[in-house]
Design a protein around this motif. Sequence first.
Motif, mmCIF file in Angstrom:
data_model
loop_
_atom_site.group_PDB
_atom_site.id
_atom_site.type_symbol
_atom_site.label_atom_id
_atom_site.label_comp_id
_atom_site.label_asym_id
_atom_site.label_seq_id
_atom_site.Cartn_x
_atom_site.Cartn_y
_atom_site.Cartn_z
ATOM 1 N N VAL A 279 60.797 40.432 54.937
ATOM 2 C CA VAL A 279 60.408 41.975 54.831
ATOM 3 C C VAL A 279 61.372 42.995 55.714
ATOM 4 O O VAL A 279 61.857 43.691 55.090
ATOM 5 N N PHE A 280 61.870 42.274 56.878
ATOM 6 C CA PHE A 280 62.837 43.054 57.779
ATOM 7 C C PHE A 280 64.336 43.130 57.030
ATOM 8 O O PHE A 280 64.881 43.965 56.875
ATOM 9 N N GLU A 281 64.456 41.947 56.590
ATOM 10 C CA GLU A 281 65.984 41.884 55.595
ATOM 11 C C GLU A 281 65.798 42.824 54.527
ATOM 12 O O GLU A 281 66.712 43.525 54.044
ATOM 13 N N LYS A 282 64.699 42.812 53.798
ATOM 14 C CA LYS A 282 64.529 43.589 52.620
ATOM 15 C C LYS A 282 64.850 45.127 53.112
ATOM 16 O O LYS A 282 65.445 45.966 52.241
ATOM 17 N N LEU A 283 64.103 45.419 54.324
ATOM 18 C CA LEU A 283 64.416 46.925 54.571
ATOM 19 C C LEU A 283 65.700 47.340 54.888
ATOM 20 O O LEU A 283 66.161 48.420 54.679
ATOM 21 N N GLU A 284 66.391 46.254 55.517
ATOM 22 C CA GLU A 284 67.809 46.696 56.066
ATOM 23 C C GLU A 284 68.738 46.842 54.905
ATOM 24 O O GLU A 284 69.718 47.511 54.830
ATOM 25 N N ASN A 286 68.166 47.765 51.951
ATOM 26 C CA ASN A 286 67.670 48.902 51.328
ATOM 27 C C ASN A 286 67.747 50.146 52.100
ATOM 28 O O ASN A 286 67.025 51.318 51.792
ATOM 29 N N LYS A 287 68.604 50.092 53.240
ATOM 30 C CA LYS A 287 68.904 51.438 54.049
ATOM 31 C C LYS A 287 68.022 51.804 54.821
ATOM 32 O O LYS A 287 68.068 52.826 55.233
ATOM 33 N N ILE A 288 66.901 51.035 54.969
ATOM 34 C CA ILE A 288 65.693 51.325 56.100
ATOM 35 C C ILE A 288 66.188 50.675 57.221
ATOM 36 O O ILE A 288 65.614 49.359 57.354
ATOM 37 N N ASP A 289 67.167 51.060 57.924
ATOM 38 C CA ASP A 289 68.007 50.343 58.866
ATOM 39 C C ASP A 289 67.662 51.152 60.172
ATOM 40 O O ASP A 289 68.464 50.479 61.056
ATOM 41 N N ASN A 290 66.603 51.746 60.527
ATOM 42 C CA ASN A 290 66.224 52.236 62.002
ATOM 43 C C ASN A 290 64.738 52.128 62.033
ATOM 44 O O ASN A 290 64.047 52.941 61.250
ATOM 45 N N ILE A 291 64.487 51.233 62.616
ATOM 46 C CA ILE A 291 62.880 50.664 62.311
ATOM 47 C C ILE A 291 62.224 50.602 63.931
ATOM 48 O O ILE A 291 62.806 50.432 64.959
ATOM 49 N N SER A 292 61.164 51.398 63.765
ATOM 50 C CA SER A 292 60.343 51.419 65.139
ATOM 51 C C SER A 292 59.070 50.441 65.065
ATOM 52 O O SER A 292 58.321 50.280 64.035
ATOM 53 N N LEU A 293 58.752 49.346 66.115
ATOM 54 C CA LEU A 293 57.928 48.536 65.955
ATOM 55 C C LEU A 293 57.023 48.596 67.091
ATOM 56 O O LEU A 293 57.377 49.001 68.190
ATOM 57 N N THR A 294 55.574 48.016 67.063
ATOM 58 C CA THR A 294 54.710 48.199 68.065
ATOM 59 C C THR A 294 54.666 46.846 68.871
ATOM 60 O O THR A 294 54.155 45.737 68.058
ATOM 61 N N ALA A 295 55.138 46.660 70.101
ATOM 62 C CA ALA A 295 55.152 45.561 70.843
ATOM 63 C C ALA A 295 55.506 44.242 70.122
ATOM 64 O O ALA A 295 54.697 43.393 69.943
ATOM 65 N N PRO A 296 56.627 44.270 69.358
ATOM 66 C CA PRO A 296 56.808 42.927 68.527
ATOM 67 C C PRO A 296 57.105 41.601 69.163
ATOM 68 O O PRO A 296 57.535 41.421 70.328
ATOM 69 N N TYR A 297 56.868 40.579 68.417
ATOM 70 C CA TYR A 297 57.059 39.295 68.896
ATOM 71 C C TYR A 297 58.712 39.037 68.932
ATOM 72 O O TYR A 297 59.311 39.857 68.316
ATOM 73 N N GLU A 298 59.020 37.835 69.396
ATOM 74 C CA GLU A 298 60.584 37.401 69.396
ATOM 75 C C GLU A 298 61.329 37.664 68.227
ATOM 76 O O GLU A 298 62.214 38.053 68.107
ATOM 77 N N PHE A 299 60.768 37.019 67.340
ATOM 78 C CA PHE A 299 61.418 37.045 65.967
ATOM 79 C C PHE A 299 61.556 38.163 65.164
ATOM 80 O O PHE A 299 62.396 38.295 64.403
#
Length: 415
Positions: A279-284, A286-299
């Motif tokens: 999912v992250f690779e697809k977002l990047e 497609n130019k959704i390349d500034n992402i905010s996440l809530t307490a993400p895991y290492e990966f």
Amino acid sequence: YAATFREAQAVSFGPAYDKSEIVQPTKTSVATDFTVEYSLINETGLTYSDIAKRYQEKLFGDILEEDLRDQTHETVLNAEYLGLYDYTTNFLGVVYDGHDTLTTYSQAVEITKQLKAWGANHINVMYLGWQKSGLVNETFNDMEFTKRLGSKDELQSMIEYFGSNDVTLYPQVSFVEVNKFKESFGKIRYASRDVTNEFTEKYPYDLASGIFDKQKRAIYTISPKFFDVFAEQLVENFTKNNEELHAMSFEKLGSKMVGDYKKRQEFFRFNSVVEQIGVFEKLEANKIDNISLTAPYEFAVKYADNIVELPYSSTLLDIFDYSIPFYQLVFSGYRDYSGLVINAYDEKGLNNHIMKILETGSNIEFTFSYDSSDELIQTDYNYYYYTQYSDWAKEVTSLLTVLDSLELHKYYLAS
């Protein structure tokens, strides 16, 4: 370290007066190998900073180059804005869902201008309730900003003001958990199931009564088998309707491990890591390349430009005497992150937050609305009882004054 080769679930059976419980495992096991990697440090006099530095080398590799480090040298204010919400009402005895607003586009600009006046130079705005569904989390075949929050011109004015005043707009969605599937046979086809083949359905927790409130909307987990399908849907609809925006905030994505144990189609939690990375690779891509996440895991951390709601301490189980902010030691200087939402967790007072922010090197985070949160009393969102931004002028100003005077964010954490 623990590796789970088979998922299991406690199952009760028998009459109410004589129930028995057994542990039911999945019929199949994980069809992959597990690898445990140890990094041995052959040195004496080690500090937690030394260990964190070794972890940084493993996580970031080339990102240790100076030009790829976090270049923010002032306090960042992360602000959640509450937009559209729904409520139940009736007309002549006919019950229906109504909608109202807490923060329109023009009001979002007004709040932001006030935050600037209080001393916030860098602001990240996580906008909740920006779609027609409001604060209800739906799947992604409609990703337009709702006209209920303002006209197209007002929306454009907000985007332009943010863009020219060092404010990043993150429209927020929940990717892994939703309240409603818009697709035909949505729940039946796309919701994950537990080991007993029941839907993984849960309800919001009510802090006052200490129970899960089944009067409110159910929360369903999307099966990780369909993460790629929904990511494609999200990307297509968001980029089509919002060509000038390249930032999004995701709740649960990167911070929730989920499996699907539908009969003869079992999909284990470890596989969901691969799907979320996809999912992250697809977002990047497609130019959704500034992402905010809530307490993400290492990966997921390498895909996050901004991290919110990091706990100040560990779980503090009885076996531990004290807590080290190791997560923050690792990411200090490499990612922007904030701690707990200050006005949501104000029981211990502002000074406690200031001390924890200094200890962990965190940015600050608030949840705001323009209108009074009294409007939410008779809705499913009455847990937002603290959000009217004008009530928090003193706290925001004090925090920014203290942190900027100490120049905290010019430096990195060290033990």
